[in-house]
Design a protein around this motif. Structure first.
Motif, PDB file in Angstrom:
ATOM      1  N   ILE A 276       0.830  -1.206   0.000  1.00 29.12           N
ATOM      2  CA  ILE A 276       0.000   0.000   0.000  1.00 29.12           C
ATOM      3  C   ILE A 276       0.866   1.259   0.000  1.00 29.12           C
ATOM      4  N   ILE A 277       1.918   1.252   0.807  1.00 23.57           N
ATOM      5  CA  ILE A 277       2.813   2.418   0.857  1.00 23.57           C
ATOM      6  C   ILE A 277       3.478   2.638  -0.493  1.00 23.57           C
ATOM      7  N   ASN A 278       3.939   1.564  -1.108  1.00 24.87           N
ATOM      8  CA  ASN A 278       4.574   1.708  -2.430  1.00 24.87           C
ATOM      9  C   ASN A 278       3.604   2.262  -3.469  1.00 24.87           C
ATOM     10  N   ASP A 279       2.379   1.756  -3.452  1.00 28.38           N
ATOM     11  CA  ASP A 279       1.373   2.272  -4.392  1.00 28.38           C
ATOM     12  C   ASP A 279       1.118   3.758  -4.154  1.00 28.38           C
ATOM     13  N   SER A 280       0.968   4.119  -2.904  1.00 30.05           N
ATOM     14  CA  SER A 280       0.700   5.525  -2.570  1.00 30.05           C
ATOM     15  C   SER A 280       1.865   6.420  -2.974  1.00 30.05           C
TER      16      SER A 280
END
Length: 165
Positions: A103-107
């Protein structure tokens, strides 16, 4: 009140002995009318272009503002996702870490993309402003040419010559 082509067309000069050649004066006035009408049309076109460019600038400003708000929302969403990921990590450490990383990478990727788009729009706005400034400066240079002064002085000289005859 500015002089109109119709004012020039309707202008009549008094007649005197040994005055100017009426045909030459009429031909000159016809040329002045044509040139003046062309300048009025050109000025109107430039005004229309300026309005269109201002509308585009406003549009790009709105896009920039929207993108700025989107970045803030994306950052807030990323912060919230991190917080939730930490809570889940306490319950199921390995699974929570995997989900949080994804999720952090996507964000971050989305945030980077939005930042790049904002920078590109800023560059485009700067280019637009520079082109518009160049256009306005070129128009000002045209207005400052010596030919404009001679158009203002010529009718007064002609009237002085008529009086002196």
């Amino acid at each position: 009140m500015p002089l109109t082509p119709l004012d020039i067309h309707n202008k009549e000069f008094g007649r005197r002995l040994r005055g100017y050649d009426e045909d030459e004066v009429n031909e000159f006035l016809d040329q002045v009318i044509k040139d003046y009408e062309a300048l009025i049309r050109e000025n109107k076109e430039i005004q229309n272009q300026a309005l269109a460019l201002q509308e585009r600038l406003n549009h790009f400003s709105n896009i920039e503002e929207t993108l700025s708000k989107t970045i803030i929302v994306a950052q807030e969403a990323a912060d919230e996702v991190r917080s939730n990921a930490k809570k889940e990590a306490q319950l199921i450490v390995k699974e929570a870490e995997k989900n949080a990383d994804r999720i952090i990478n996507d964000s971050l990727n989305k945030s980077r993309k939005v930042s790049l788009e904002v920078e590109e729009l800023k560059k485009q706005a700067a280019i637009y402003r520079a082109r518009f400034r160049t256009l306005v400066e070129a128009q000002l240079e045209l207005l400052n040419l010596e030919g404009w002064d001679s158009l203002e002085v010529a009718p007064s000289l002609a009237s002085e010559n008529v009086r002196g005859s």
